[in-house]
Design a protein around this motif. Structure first.
Motif, short mmCIF file in Angstrom:
data_model
loop_
_atom_site.label_atom_id
_atom_site.label_comp_id
_atom_site.label_asym_id
_atom_site.label_seq_id
_atom_site.Cartn_x
_atom_site.Cartn_y
_atom_site.Cartn_z
N THR A 389 47.32 45.93 36.49
CA THR A 389 47.08 47.28 37.01
C THR A 389 45.65 47.41 37.54
OG1 THR A 389 48.61 48.05 35.31
CG2 THR A 389 47.45 49.73 36.52
N ILE A 390 45.40 46.70 38.65
CA ILE A 390 44.15 46.84 39.40
C ILE A 390 44.52 46.91 40.88
CG2 ILE A 390 42.70 45.67 37.70
CD1 ILE A 390 42.91 43.12 39.44
N PRO A 391 43.74 47.61 41.70
CA PRO A 391 44.10 47.79 43.12
C PRO A 391 44.34 46.49 43.89
CG PRO A 391 42.40 49.35 42.50
CD PRO A 391 42.57 48.45 41.32
N PRO A 392 43.56 45.40 43.69
CA PRO A 392 43.79 44.21 44.52
C PRO A 392 45.09 43.46 44.21
CG PRO A 392 41.63 44.12 43.42
CD PRO A 392 42.41 45.23 42.80
N PHE A 393 45.77 43.82 43.11
CA PHE A 393 46.89 42.99 42.69
C PHE A 393 48.05 42.99 43.69
CE2 PHE A 393 50.90 42.11 40.53
CZ PHE A 393 50.63 40.84 40.06
N GLN A 394 48.26 44.09 44.38
CA GLN A 394 49.36 44.15 45.33
C GLN A 394 49.24 43.03 46.37
OE1 GLN A 394 50.10 48.11 46.65
NE2 GLN A 394 51.77 47.57 47.99
N GLN A 395 48.05 42.83 46.89
CA GLN A 395 47.81 41.75 47.85
C GLN A 395 47.88 40.39 47.14
OE1 GLN A 395 43.83 41.72 49.51
NE2 GLN A 395 43.98 39.54 49.98
N ILE A 396 47.25 40.30 45.99
CA ILE A 396 47.21 39.03 45.25
C ILE A 396 48.61 38.57 44.88
CG2 ILE A 396 46.55 38.00 43.04
CD1 ILE A 396 43.96 39.70 43.20
N GLY A 397 49.38 39.46 44.29
CA GLY A 397 50.72 39.10 43.83
C GLY A 397 51.62 38.64 44.96
N THR A 398 51.52 39.31 46.10
CA THR A 398 52.37 38.93 47.24
C THR A 398 51.96 37.58 47.80
OG1 THR A 398 52.88 41.23 47.79
CG2 THR A 398 53.08 39.62 49.56
N THR A 399 50.66 37.32 47.89
CA THR A 399 50.19 36.04 48.41
C THR A 399 50.59 34.89 47.48
OG1 THR A 399 48.30 37.12 49.48
CG2 THR A 399 48.15 34.74 49.15
N VAL A 400 50.42 35.09 46.18
CA VAL A 400 50.82 34.07 45.21
C VAL A 400 52.34 33.86 45.28
CG1 VAL A 400 50.95 33.47 42.76
CG2 VAL A 400 48.86 34.50 43.69
N GLY A 401 53.09 34.95 45.43
CA GLY A 401 54.54 34.84 45.56
C GLY A 401 54.96 34.01 46.75
N GLN A 402 54.22 34.13 47.84
CA GLN A 402 54.51 33.34 49.04
C GLN A 402 54.25 31.85 48.79
OE1 GLN A 402 51.95 35.42 51.74
NE2 GLN A 402 53.50 36.94 52.29
N ASP A 403 53.17 31.55 48.08
CA ASP A 403 52.86 30.16 47.75
C ASP A 403 53.96 29.54 46.90
OD1 ASP A 403 50.40 29.94 49.11
OD2 ASP A 403 49.31 30.86 47.44
N ILE A 404 54.41 30.28 45.88
CA ILE A 404 55.43 29.74 44.98
C ILE A 404 56.78 29.64 45.67
CG2 ILE A 404 56.65 30.11 42.80
CD1 ILE A 404 54.04 31.27 41.69
N SER A 420 46.44 26.66 46.09
CA SER A 420 46.28 27.66 47.14
C SER A 420 46.21 29.06 46.54
CB SER A 420 47.46 27.57 48.12
OG SER A 420 47.41 28.61 49.08
N ALA A 421 47.08 29.33 45.56
CA ALA A 421 47.10 30.64 44.91
C ALA A 421 45.78 30.92 44.18
CB ALA A 421 48.27 30.70 43.93
N GLN A 422 45.24 29.91 43.53
CA GLN A 422 43.96 30.05 42.83
C GLN A 422 42.85 30.40 43.80
OE1 GLN A 422 43.29 29.96 39.60
NE2 GLN A 422 41.10 29.58 39.46
#
Length: 436
Positions: A389-404, A420-422
Motif C-alpha cells: 500500500t504505497i503509491p508507486p506499487f501500481q507501476q511496480i507490480g505491473t512491470t514485475v508482472g510483465q517480467d514474470i 529485470s524486476a529488481q
C-alpha cells in the motif's frame, strides 16, 4: 389556459411512479466481472424507482485501473462512481480524491459490514468506499477427478502436494490440465496470486530499508515453482489468462485445480453458468514455508471521485448497490449462490444463502483470517498481502508482472526476469524517494 395545461402536465409527471423531474445521469466505471454484470442488469430496478439514469463503462481489469487512475489523478470528472479496491482507497482518500461515505441512511447499517472489510476502506474514521463484494483466495478442485484418481485434498494443502495432484490429473490429450493459475501481467492479475505465493515461500517485496528483494532466494524458489508447474500441468497460452479466462477454463471442465478468488465459488457452483457445478471442492490456500500471507484480501468497492458533479445521486446509488436489500434482490432474482459475498454479517446468517452456498463458511473464515498487517515471515515496512500500500506499487507490480509473464511464456528465464524486476523496482523506489 396555457399555464394551467403546463401545471397539469407537471402534476401528472410527478404522479407517475418513479418519475423524477430532476432526473440525473451518472457514469459508473466498473470491471467486467460476473458480479458487476449482475449489478448492471439489476440497476434498472434503481433507475425505475428513482427516475435517474446510469451510463455504464465496463472494462477489462487492467484497462479499468488505468482509466480510473488517470481520470481521478487529473480530476477529469469523467466518472461519478468508480470501482476500486483496498489498495487505492486509503491512498486516494489521503490525497483528497474521494468523497466520504459516512452519511448513508440508518437503514444502511454500517455495523452489519464485516469489520476487516470496513476497516480496509476507512481512513481517519470515515469510510471512503463501500464494499460491493469482498474476497480472499482459496483452492478449488474437481471432486470427481480426485475421487477417480484416488486422491484426497487436505483441508490446507502444501504447494508440494498441489504439484503432485496436478501431475497425476493432467491429461493434455483430453485438454484436461492439472492446474490453472493466473498468468496475465498486472499488479491485480498475475501478481495477486504470485504475491501470496512469494509470501508463503517466506519472501517479501521490500526489507525494512525499502530495498527490493526480488532476487532473494524465496522469490527465486516461488517463481521457479510457478513457471515449472504451469509448463508441466497448465493450459497453453497461460501468460494471457487472467481471472476471467481461468474461471472460464475451470467452469468448462478443463482444470482439475485452481487457486484464486473465493468469489469464483458462486459462479462455479451455479449450474446456469458452470458445467462442473456440484463437483467443485474447496480447501484453504496452499502453504509452503509459512502460512503467513498465503491467502489474499481484496474488496471490490464503489467510490465517488471528488471531481464528480453528481455526488448526491452517486451516493444514493452506492447506498443501494452495497446494501443488504441489494444482496436480497440478487438472491431472489439470480439465485442465492451468486449473491455478492464477503461484505455483510447478515449474509452469513441468512439460511437461504447458507443452504445455496456450501462454501460460505470457508469463505468467511478466509476473509476473517487474512491479515494485511502481518503477511510476511520477515518484518516489512508496509501493509498489504498481495500488494504493497504505497503509491508507486501500481507501476511496480505491473512491470514485475510483465517480467514474470515473459518467463512463463518462455521468452526469458526466471533468473533474467527477476533481475529485470529488481532493477526496475529499485529505480521506481529511488524516483519515489523511498531509496537514496
Amino acid at each position: 389556459m396555457r399555464f394551467t395545461l403546463k401545471a397539469a402536465l407537471t402534476a401528472a409527471l410527478f404522479a407517475l411512479p418513479g418519475a423524477n423531474a430532476f432526473a440525473t445521469t451518472i457514469t459508473i466505471a466498473t470491471v467486467n466481472n460476473n458480479d458487476m454484470v449482475v449489478m448492471q442488469k439489476l440497476s434498472k430496478t434503481w433507475e425505475k424507482d428513482t427516475g435517474n439514469h446510469i451510463k455504464w463503462v465496463v472494462l477489462q481489469e487492467n484497462v479499468l485501473r488505468q482509466r480510473v487512475t488517470t481520470d481521478i489523478a487529473t480530476h477529469g470528472g469523467q466518472f461519478d462512481i468508480v470501482t476500486i479496491g483496498a489498495y487505492e482507497t486509503p491512498i486516494w482518500a489521503k490525497r483528497g480524491w474521494l468523497v466520504k461515505l459516512n452519511d448513508f441512511p440508518a437503514s444502511y447499517d454500517y455495523n452489519d459490514l464485516l469489520p476487516p472489510v470496513r476497516q480496509a476502506l476507512t481512513v481517519d474514521g470515515a469510510m471512503y468506499a463501500a464494499p460491493f463484494y469482498a474476497e480472499s483466495s482459496f483452492t478449488m478442485y474437481r471432486k470427481d477427478l480426485f475421487k477417480k484418481a484416488g486422491l484426497t485434498m487436505p483441508e490446507q494443502p502444501t504447494y508440494a502436494q498441489i504439484e503432485q495432484f496436478a501431475d497425476k490429473l493432467t491429461d493434455k490429450s483430453k485438454q484436461q490440465y492439472g492446474i490453472c493459475l493466473r498468468g496475465k501481467p498486472g499488479w491485480g492479475e498475475n501478481m495477486a496470486f504470485l504475491g501470496t505465493l512469494v509470501n508463503t515461500y517466506g519472501g517479501r517485496w521490500f526489507n525494512m530499508k525499502w530495498e527490493p528483494q526480488l532476487t532473494s532466494k524465496p522469490w527465486e524458489n516461488a517463481i521457479n515453482f510457478y513457471v515449472d508447474l504451469m509448463k508441466k500441468d497448465g493450459p497453453p497460452g497461460a501468460s494471457s489468462d487472467g481471472f476471467n479466462e481461468a474461471e472460464a477454463l475451470f467452469a468448462t471442465g478443463h482444470c482439475a485445480i485452481w487457486i484464486d478468488s473465493t468469489v469464483a465459488a458462486g459462479m462455479l457452483d451455479d449450474p446456469k453458468q458452470s458445467q462442473v457445478a456440484g463437483e467443485v471442492g474447496f480447501a484453504k490456500a496452499p502453504v509452503a514455508v509459512t502460512d503467513k500471507g498465503a491467502a489474499w484480501q481484496w474488496i471490490w468497492s464503489l467510490a465517488i471521485p471528488s471531481s464528480s458533479k453528481h455526488q448526491k445521486t452517486a451516493k444514493e446509488f452506492i447506498a443501494w448497490a452495497t446494501s443488504q436489500k441489494y444482496i436480497d434482490l440478487v438472491g431472489n432474482t439470480e439465485g442465492w449462490v451468486v449473491a455478492p459475498p464477503g461484505t455483510r454479517m447478515s449474509t452469513y446468517q441468512n439460511p437461504n444463502y447458507l443452504k445455496a452456498a456450501p462454501f460460505a463458511k470457508q469463505v468467511l473464515a478466509a476473509l476473517e483470517s487474512a491479515n494485511p498487517h502481518d503477511a510476511t515471515l520477515k518484518p516489512v515496512p508496509y501493509t498489504g498481502i498481495q500488494f504493497v500500500t504505497i503509491p508507486p506499487f501500481q507501476q511496480i507490480g505491473t512491470t514485475v508482472g510483465q517480467d514474470i509473464a515473459g518467463a512463463l511464456s518462455g521468452s526469458t528465464s526466471v533468473s533474467a526476469a527477476l533481475n529485470s524486476a529488481q532493477q526496475s523496482t529499485t529505480s521506481a523506489m529511488q524516483q519515489a524517494g523511498y531509496l537514496k
